[in-house]
Scaffold this motif. Structure first.
Motif, PDB file in Angstrom:
ATOM      1  N   GLY A  91       0.838  -1.187   0.000  1.00 52.61           N
ATOM      2  CA  GLY A  91       0.000   0.000   0.000  1.00 52.61           C
ATOM      3  C   GLY A  91       0.869   1.231   0.000  1.00 52.61           C
ATOM      4  O   GLY A  91       2.006   1.208   0.484  1.00 52.61           O
ATOM      5  N   THR A  92       0.351   2.322  -0.546  1.00 54.36           N
ATOM      6  CA  THR A  92       1.096   3.573  -0.642  1.00 54.36           C
ATOM      7  C   THR A  92       0.204   4.724  -0.194  1.00 54.36           C
ATOM      8  O   THR A  92      -0.991   4.737  -0.480  1.00 54.36           O
ATOM      9  CB  THR A  92       1.560   3.814  -2.096  1.00 54.36           C
ATOM     10  N   ALA A  93       0.810   5.664   0.520  1.00 50.44           N
ATOM     11  CA  ALA A  93       0.121   6.888   0.926  1.00 50.44           C
ATOM     12  C   ALA A  93       1.127   8.032   0.894  1.00 50.44           C
ATOM     13  O   ALA A  93       2.338   7.816   0.988  1.00 50.44           O
ATOM     14  CB  ALA A  93      -0.471   6.736   2.322  1.00 50.44           C
ATOM     15  N   GLY A 118       6.833  12.831   0.215  1.00 45.53           N
ATOM     16  CA  GLY A 118       6.442  12.065  -0.970  1.00 45.53           C
ATOM     17  C   GLY A 118       5.791  10.760  -0.557  1.00 45.53           C
ATOM     18  O   GLY A 118       5.479  10.549   0.614  1.00 45.53           O
ATOM     19  N   PRO A 119       5.607   9.854  -1.510  1.00 44.38           N
ATOM     20  CA  PRO A 119       4.914   8.597  -1.215  1.00 44.38           C
ATOM     21  C   PRO A 119       5.697   7.703  -0.248  1.00 44.38           C
ATOM     22  O   PRO A 119       6.926   7.655  -0.290  1.00 44.38           O
ATOM     23  CB  PRO A 119       4.787   7.905  -2.570  1.00 44.38           C
ATOM     24  N   ILE A 120       4.942   7.031   0.621  1.00 44.60           N
ATOM     25  CA  ILE A 120       5.491   6.002   1.503  1.00 44.60           C
ATOM     26  C   ILE A 120       4.813   4.701   1.104  1.00 44.60           C
ATOM     27  O   ILE A 120       3.578   4.621   1.065  1.00 44.60           O
ATOM     28  CB  ILE A 120       5.202   6.299   2.984  1.00 44.60           C
ATOM     29  N   THR A 121       5.604   3.691   0.773  1.00 39.39           N
ATOM     30  CA  THR A 121       5.070   2.392   0.391  1.00 39.39           C
ATOM     31  C   THR A 121       5.442   1.373   1.456  1.00 39.39           C
ATOM     32  O   THR A 121       6.598   1.319   1.893  1.00 39.39           O
ATOM     33  CB  THR A 121       5.624   1.942  -0.982  1.00 39.39           C
ATOM     34  N   VAL A 122       4.442   0.603   1.875  1.00 39.49           N
ATOM     35  CA  VAL A 122       4.662  -0.442   2.863  1.00 39.49           C
ATOM     36  C   VAL A 122       4.235  -1.787   2.288  1.00 39.49           C
ATOM     37  O   VAL A 122       3.401  -1.848   1.381  1.00 39.49           O
ATOM     38  CB  VAL A 122       3.889  -0.184   4.181  1.00 39.49           C
ATOM     39  N   ASN A 164      -5.709   2.232  13.463  1.00 41.13           N
ATOM     40  CA  ASN A 164      -6.055   3.466  14.178  1.00 41.13           C
ATOM     41  C   ASN A 164      -5.464   3.454  15.571  1.00 41.13           C
ATOM     42  O   ASN A 164      -6.178   3.456  16.565  1.00 41.13           O
ATOM     43  CB  ASN A 164      -7.568   3.661  14.221  1.00 41.13           C
ATOM     44  N   VAL A 165      -4.148   3.437  15.635  1.00 35.34           N
ATOM     45  CA  VAL A 165      -3.448   3.450  16.916  1.00 35.34           C
ATOM     46  C   VAL A 165      -3.083   4.882  17.265  1.00 35.34           C
ATOM     47  O   VAL A 165      -2.992   5.742  16.397  1.00 35.34           O
ATOM     48  CB  VAL A 165      -2.179   2.569  16.879  1.00 35.34           C
ATOM     49  N   ILE A 206       2.018   6.334   7.151  1.00 39.01           N
ATOM     50  CA  ILE A 206       2.331   4.921   7.366  1.00 39.01           C
ATOM     51  C   ILE A 206       1.044   4.159   7.690  1.00 39.01           C
ATOM     52  O   ILE A 206       0.775   3.100   7.111  1.00 39.01           O
ATOM     53  CB  ILE A 206       3.375   4.740   8.489  1.00 39.01           C
ATOM     54  N   LYS A 207       0.237   4.706   8.588  1.00 43.72           N
ATOM     55  CA  LYS A 207      -1.024   4.049   8.948  1.00 43.72           C
ATOM     56  C   LYS A 207      -1.932   3.915   7.730  1.00 43.72           C
ATOM     57  O   LYS A 207      -2.528   2.863   7.500  1.00 43.72           O
ATOM     58  CB  LYS A 207      -1.732   4.817  10.060  1.00 43.72           C
ATOM     59  N   LYS A 208      -2.016   4.960   6.929  1.00 45.02           N
ATOM     60  CA  LYS A 208      -2.880   4.911   5.745  1.00 45.02           C
ATOM     61  C   LYS A 208      -2.360   3.899   4.732  1.00 45.02           C
ATOM     62  O   LYS A 208      -3.129   3.148   4.142  1.00 45.02           O
ATOM     63  CB  LYS A 208      -2.993   6.292   5.107  1.00 45.02           C
ATOM     64  N   ALA A 209      -1.040   3.855   4.535  1.00 47.54           N
ATOM     65  CA  ALA A 209      -0.469   2.901   3.578  1.00 47.54           C
ATOM     66  C   ALA A 209      -0.738   1.471   4.015  1.00 47.54           C
ATOM     67  O   ALA A 209      -1.044   0.602   3.191  1.00 47.54           O
ATOM     68  CB  ALA A 209       1.032   3.151   3.420  1.00 47.54           C
ATOM     69  N   VAL A 210      -0.623   1.197   5.327  1.00 43.14           N
ATOM     70  CA  VAL A 210      -0.929  -0.139   5.835  1.00 43.14           C
ATOM     71  C   VAL A 210      -2.384  -0.469   5.554  1.00 43.14           C
ATOM     72  O   VAL A 210      -2.719  -1.557   5.070  1.00 43.14           O
ATOM     73  CB  VAL A 210      -0.614  -0.246   7.342  1.00 43.14           C
TER      74      VAL A 210
END
Length: 96
Positions: A19-21, A26-30, A71-72, A83-87
């Protein structure tokens, strides 16, 4: 929609998802790993964040893994929120 009580792994097949957000730089991909229906690993594949900010935000990964929820409570930074959104986006973006 992901909510505080949603287990976003419900119904997912075991495997890896990416996932990426958008973060601040810039973009973070996890890449997340689902095993036996549970979230077992989160790996940052790529990011362009400033290292000192990213190191602080990276702590959100342990919180997500402990709770199994995205949602921590974390520092309300753009990077940790990305990071949370990408996960959370990983399952919707597809299995790799």
């Amino acid at each position: 929609q992901i909510t505080e009580t949603t287990d976003f792994t419900d119904g997912l097949n075991d495997g890896e998802y990416e996932g990426t957000a958008d973060g601040y730089g810039g973009p973070i991909t996890v890449r997340i790993t689902i095993k036996d229906g549970k979230l077992t690993d989160i790996v940052i594949v790529s990011h362009s964040e400033t290292p000192e900010y990213f190191d602080k935000a990276n702590a959100v990964i342990n919180e997500i893994l402990k709770s199994g929820r995205v949602n921590v409570v974390s520092g309300a930074t753009i990077t940790s929120n990305a990071i949370k959104k990408a996960v959370a986006e990983g399952p919707s973006e597809g299995r790799i």
